[in-house]
Design an enzyme around this catalytic site. Structure first.
Site, PDB file in Angstrom:
ATOM      1  N   SER A   1     -12.159 -28.577  -0.118  1.00  0.00           N
ATOM      2  CA  SER A   1     -12.634 -27.234  -0.336  1.00  0.00           C
ATOM      3  C   SER A   1     -11.687 -26.127   0.147  1.00  0.00           C
ATOM      4  CB  SER A   1     -13.992 -27.057   0.357  1.00  0.00           C
ATOM      5  OG  SER A   1     -13.854 -27.144   1.759  1.00  0.00           O
TER       6      SER A   1
ATOM      7  N   LYS B   1      -9.122 -19.640   6.235  1.00  0.00           N
ATOM      8  CA  LYS B   1     -10.178 -20.008   5.284  1.00  0.00           C
ATOM      9  C   LYS B   1     -11.428 -19.146   5.503  1.00  0.00           C
ATOM     10  CE  LYS B   1     -12.643 -24.200   3.721  1.00  0.00           C
ATOM     11  NZ  LYS B   1     -12.788 -25.668   3.916  1.00  0.00           N
TER      12      LYS B   1
ATOM     13  N   SER C   1     -11.541 -31.854   3.329  1.00  0.00           N
ATOM     14  CA  SER C   1     -11.215 -30.532   2.770  1.00  0.00           C
ATOM     15  C   SER C   1      -9.900 -29.907   3.207  1.00  0.00           C
ATOM     16  CB  SER C   1     -12.340 -29.551   3.049  1.00  0.00           C
ATOM     17  OG  SER C   1     -13.349 -29.753   2.094  1.00  0.00           O
TER      18      SER C   1
HETATM   19  N1  GLN Z   1     -15.502 -32.845  -0.748  1.00  0.00           N
HETATM   20  C1  GLN Z   1     -16.314 -33.089   0.405  1.00  0.00           C
HETATM   21  C2  GLN Z   1     -17.667 -32.444   0.213  1.00  0.00           C
HETATM   22  O1  GLN Z   1     -17.866 -31.859  -0.799  1.00  0.00           O
HETATM   23  C3  GLN Z   1     -15.654 -32.593   1.639  1.00  0.00           C
HETATM   24  C4  GLN Z   1     -15.829 -31.159   1.895  1.00  0.00           C
HETATM   25  C5  GLN Z   1     -15.197 -30.700   3.165  1.00  0.00           C
HETATM   26  O2  GLN Z   1     -14.468 -31.443   3.821  1.00  0.00           O
HETATM   27  N2  GLN Z   1     -15.537 -29.505   3.552  1.00  0.00           N
HETATM   28  O3  GLN Z   1     -18.510 -32.496   1.054  1.00  0.00           O
END
Ligand code: GLN
Length: 430
Positions: free
Chosen positions: A130, A55, A154
């Site tokens: 994400s 990532k 994410s």
């Molecule tokens: N969707 C969550 C956020 O926007 C989690 C994001 C993540 O785990 N990086 O914060």
């Protein structure tokens, strides 16, 4: 052998460019594979010749680690994150850097400065976020496995939507050194894989005490355990917030655990309504603080000048909350709520081995469909609890609805990662 597989992956990546899963490809991977094949000693390594995608918020020396942002679009990582070093030492080859929501802020994979990722299993749908590119790359068979990061879901959310396996270890099991922080008290790095066995293998490689991250702990090697006799908790409130079609799949999954000799126990979690406000408040404040270094002097551009709407929203609100007069009113309250939520999940887990639930309460929306921030955040209601309490949590495919994958989430007490991984393996084999 390795060279051929690498070439196959490269070809498939080329053919699947429309997925927008990768931001950068390792131009030297064929050379690296050739070298590895000639290295007799390397053959004994646990990840010998395995092809991994990383990532874009995890440092890999020499690659552009942009966090899918304009702010860091030219930032070349000067070192390897601890997890990357461990992968390389174990004989893995890095095939490239994957797309993601900008600075990991998002649940859909749409906020990347480099354009959205598509869902390989349902191309008109979002892949989730994400870690959108990592999940899409694994789902489309563009690599053996990938690393993602998980602050509020994410790893698990895109793995669920793309029909692959994702695992967020307990907080502290895997070093965060070299990960660009979103909210450091919640972030963990973890594997996204095709099988639960691979998730176990990869977790064992990347975990461990690291003097560069003082929140890490040493845990014994995780082994596959027999889950017969496990007490499996099912939480009413988690089911209530979930789409009915998804619930049908989850109920079938619960039956699988019965067949595997587990005892199903109904549980109740009182504070589900606190989950999103608590998580997002903490996230905004910690993210605001993490982004102060992107002031345009040391790294790239000044973040406020070039970022997307979601990142700007978090920085703006995070800054307001961080101001003295507000801190007691919001942030301290959020920390109190976090404590209450944590104690409640520990209470219900007390005599239980694992909790199973849906990973995401609703199906992924169509790419490009406009959602309000609240609707976007509502994807996360079942995943953030594990981050707020530091629990290990994984997702495993549990069928599909008209071709759209559905994931089953499995959680356990902190540092009982082995139970989650064992239950994932048993479920997958059933
Ligand atoms: N969707 C969550 C956020 O926007 C989690 C994001 C993540 O785990 N990086 O914060």
């Amino acid at each position: 052998m390795i060279v051929e597989r690498v070439e196959e992956y490269l070809e498939r990546i080329e053919k699947n460019k429309d997925l927008n899963a990768f931001l950068e490809i390792n131009e030297n991977i064929v050379e690296e594979a050739k070298k590895l094949e000639k290295d007799e000693k390397a053959k004994k390594k646990p990840l010998y010749g395995k092809v991994v995608a990383i990532k874009a918020n995890i440092n890999v020396e020499g690659y552009t680690i942009s966090c899918a942002s304009k702010t860091l679009e030219n930032y070349i990582a000067p070192y390897d994150a601890t997890v990357v070093k461990k992968l390389k030492d174990a004989g893995a080859l890095i095939i490239g850097i994957t797309n993601m929501d900008e600075f990991a802020c998002g649940s859909s994979g749409e906020t990347s400065y480099f354009g959205p990722t598509k869902n390989p299993k349902a191309k008109d749908r979002i892949p989730g976020g994400s870690s959108s590119g990592s999940a899409a790359a694994v789902a489309a068979d563009l690599c053996d496995f990938a690393l993602g990061s998980d602050t509020g879901g994410s790893i698990r959310n895109p793995s669920s939507h793309c029909g692959v396996v994702g695992f967020k270890p307990s907080y502290g099991v895997v070093s965060r050194y070299g990960l660009a922080d979103l909210a450091m008290s919640l972030d963990q790095i973890g594997p996204i894989t095709k099988t639960a066995e691979d998730a176990l293998l990869l977790t064992n490689i990347i975990k461990g005490l690291d003097d560069k991250d003082n929140t890490t702990v040493e845990t014994p090697e995780y082994k596959k355990k027999d889950i017969k006799g496990f007490k499996v908790g099912v939480v009413k409130e988690f089911m209530k917030v979930t789409d009915e079609k998804i619930m049908n799949k989850i109920e079938k999954a619960i039956d699988v655990f019965k067949d595997l000799g587990c005892e199903i126990v109904e549980l109740s979690y009182k504070y589900i309504d606190l989950a999103l406000p608590t998580y997002y408040l903490i996230n905004y404040v910690e993210f605001f603080s993490a982004t102060r270094k992107y002031d345009g002097r040391r790294y790239g551009y000044r973040i406020e000048e070039v970022c997307g709407d979601e990142v700007l929203r978090r920085i703006t609100i995070g800054s307001i909350i961080s101001q003295k007069e507000y801190s007691g009113k919001y942030y301290k309250k959020a920390l109190k709520a976090r404590n209450i939520m944590r104690n409640e999940i520990f209470r219900i887990l007390k005599d239980i081995d694992i909790i199973v639930s849906p990973t995401v309460p609703k199906l992924p929306h169509k790419l490009g469909e406009k959602l309000s921030p609240m609707d976007m955040y509502s994807y996360d209601v079942l995943t953030v609890i594990a981050n707020l309490a530091g629990l290990p949590a994984g997702t495993i495919p549990a069928g599909d609805i008209n071709g759209i994958p559905v994931g089953l989430q499995i959680m356990a007490k902190p540092f009982e990662d082995e139970k989650v991984l064992s239950a994932m393996i048993a479920f997958e084999k059933s």
